[in-house]
Write an enzyme that holds these catalytic residues in place. Structure first.
Site, short mmCIF file in Angstrom:
data_model
loop_
_atom_site.label_atom_id
_atom_site.label_comp_id
_atom_site.label_asym_id
_atom_site.label_seq_id
_atom_site.Cartn_x
_atom_site.Cartn_y
_atom_site.Cartn_z
N ASP A 21 59.39 -3.71 -27.64
CA ASP A 21 60.59 -3.01 -27.33
C ASP A 21 60.94 -2.10 -28.25
OD1 ASP A 21 61.30 -4.67 -25.51
OD2 ASP A 21 62.64 -6.01 -26.58
N LYS A 50 64.43 -13.96 -27.57
CA LYS A 50 63.68 -13.31 -28.71
C LYS A 50 63.79 -13.40 -30.01
CE LYS A 50 63.74 -9.22 -25.44
NZ LYS A 50 63.96 -7.74 -25.13
#
Length: 301
Positions: free
Chosen positions: A119, A83
């Site tokens: 997220d 990420k």
């Protein structure tokens, strides 16, 4: 029928996407995206690109992204441990992705790579729906990695006033505390070097944003003896849904939030980014929940 799309807000009749990560063979993400696309009359292929599944040497992340781009993918979801590593490979970042310095969704459009962080919104939306009315004065976040960065900002957006951050890497915890204070006015964030009585005594809630509790990393990130019935606890792990952390908390009467909320709502937002179409969260939740019926295999994040 073309796999491509004319733009984020344009009409698309197909979805071609994938998830890049390690140890992701039991992810529920492919089924959520494909079922939603098919429900909307779209053709859909969503594939797993698992670095642990290659029989030969694992390709470089840049090569994986380039291959997907050349193949005409709408985009990619990115998970552990990529990420943050994905950032230099992108052309532009959304405001959320720029603020948290972490990307979990890449959209290929107009010859460019756009990085997003769903997220953050995913955890915040799950928290708002599942933890309405809880006290948010003093919260402990465990984990300052890619997911923890998003969760920290989401907690601030949900009204947490004082955030304590613990990570096995104390420098990373401090960096995240500094980042939250710079990005979110009115929130006090501090790094803590250990989880003990002094940290736990005045907590309203605790959030786990580490892999601890997953099938491959059993255990609990927070000592059971420090839990109190008036506290609430949340986890981002959803394989299993009932982690040891949540089980310990539930056993003494704490209000709990499993990781399914973040998993669901980050996918809802990612689907919209990939296709330009809004997703039905109720329908996607039904797909997610179907994994917990006897006819489905148990799965993980």
């Amino acid at each position: 029928m073309s796999w491509g799309g004319s733009g984020l807000g344009g009409s698309r009749d197909a979805l071609l996407a994938g998830l890049v990560g390690k140890g992701i063979q039991k992810s529920r993400t492919p089924e959520m995206h494909m079922a939603e696309a098919e429900a909307q009359g779209m053709r859909a292929i969503y594939t797993l690109i698992d670095a642990e599944a290659f029989e030969s040497a694992v390709p470089d992340l840049g090569d994986l992204v380039r291959a997907a781009e050349l193949a005409g993918f709408n985009g990619l979801n990115i998970t552990y441990p990529y990420k943050i590593e994905i950032l230099p490979l992108l052309d532009e970042l959304s405001d959320n992705a720029r603020a948290v310095g972490s990307v979990n969704t890449v959209v290929f459009r107009d010859g460019k790579r756009f990085g997003h962080n769903t997220d953050l919104w995913g955890f915040a939306e799950g928290f708002r729906r599942g933890m309405d009315g809880v006290a948010k004065g003093n919260v402990l976040l465990i984990g300052a990695g890619g997911a923890g960065v998003a969760v920290a900002h989401a907690l601030a957006d949900c009204g947490v006033l004082h955030l304590k951050i613990f990570d096995s890497d104390t420098q990373r915890a401090q960096a995240l505390a500094d980042q939250v204070q710079a990005n979110r006015a009115g929130v006090t964030a501090v790094a803590v070097s250990a989880i003990g009585d002094a940290v736990a005594k005045d907590l309203d809630g605790v959030v786990n944003a580490t892999p601890v509790g997953m099938a491959k990393s059993p255990g609990t990130p927070f000592p059971a003896e420090l839990l109190r019935p008036e506290m609430w606890v949340a986890d981002i792990v959803y394989f299993p849904l009932e982690t040891q952390f949540l089980a310990n908390a539930r056993a003494i009467g704490c209000r709990v939030l499993p990781g399914s909320g973040m998993a669901l709502f980050q996918a809802v937002r990612a689907f919209e980014l990939f296709t330009g179409r809004p997703a039905d969260p109720v329908r996607m939740k039904a797909t997610f929940d179907a994994f917990d019926t006897p006819s489905q295999n148990t799965a993980k994040a």
